[in-house]
Design a protein around this motif. Sequence first.
Motif, mmCIF file in Angstrom:
data_model
loop_
_atom_site.group_PDB
_atom_site.id
_atom_site.type_symbol
_atom_site.label_atom_id
_atom_site.label_comp_id
_atom_site.label_asym_id
_atom_site.label_seq_id
_atom_site.Cartn_x
_atom_site.Cartn_y
_atom_site.Cartn_z
ATOM 1 N N ASP A 1 0.798 -1.230 0.000
ATOM 2 C CA ASP A 1 0.000 0.000 0.000
ATOM 3 C C ASP A 1 0.835 1.287 0.000
ATOM 4 N N GLU B 1 -11.239 1.428 -5.510
ATOM 5 C CA GLU B 1 -9.805 1.120 -5.578
ATOM 6 C C GLU B 1 -8.928 2.309 -5.182
ATOM 7 N N ARG B 2 -9.541 3.367 -4.706
ATOM 8 C CA ARG B 2 -8.812 4.605 -4.401
ATOM 9 C C ARG B 2 -8.717 4.827 -2.891
ATOM 10 N N ALA B 3 -7.487 4.970 -2.386
ATOM 11 C CA ALA B 3 -7.281 5.307 -0.974
ATOM 12 C C ALA B 3 -7.591 6.786 -0.795
ATOM 13 N N ALA C 1 -0.217 4.087 -2.289
ATOM 14 C CA ALA C 1 -1.507 4.676 -1.929
ATOM 15 C C ALA C 1 -1.391 5.525 -0.666
ATOM 16 N N TRP D 1 -10.811 3.459 1.900
ATOM 17 C CA TRP D 1 -10.876 3.250 0.456
ATOM 18 C C TRP D 1 -12.270 3.545 -0.056
ATOM 19 N N GLN D 2 -12.340 4.179 -1.207
ATOM 20 C CA GLN D 2 -13.570 4.276 -1.991
ATOM 21 C C GLN D 2 -13.265 3.539 -3.286
#
Length: 150
Positions: free
Chosen positions: A14, A61-63, A17, A58-59
């Motif tokens: 991660d 695939e976006r942190a 991200a 996360w929303q």
Amino acid sequence: MTQAVSIRPLAADDFAAWLPLWQGYLDFYHSSQNEADTAITWQRFLDATEPMQAWLAWQGERAVGLVHTVLHRSSWTPGNYCYLQDLYVQPEVRGTGAGRALIEQVYAYAADAGCSRVYWLTHESNATARQLYDRLAENLGYIQYRKQVG
């Protein structure tokens, strides 16, 4: 429509991200951290022997947010306290429940770890975040004093 928020512990893959969120947090507080110190911070989160934990919001695939905690002893209780050290949600996502979800994750973690308390600090000018904090915890009015020694 706002996408649902999910919270999960930081994982070794991660870093890409986490880093922009960490930098956003440091920028918000007009601070910085050199690459070596950032690497140490990152490794602490991944080391099971460290008292530090981290989660990402996360929303899809976006942190979109992060939270970091430190467990520590107290002279006031037999169990640990949980210090919520860092909390950051990207500006465009604030007000969607990501910050609340991150704090509630910390509450659950602290309860499972046998902590008697979760606490944190914020700057008095952080009005947006304080609106959320005032709904989720009690402001006891303490003032922080600090002196850099190293």
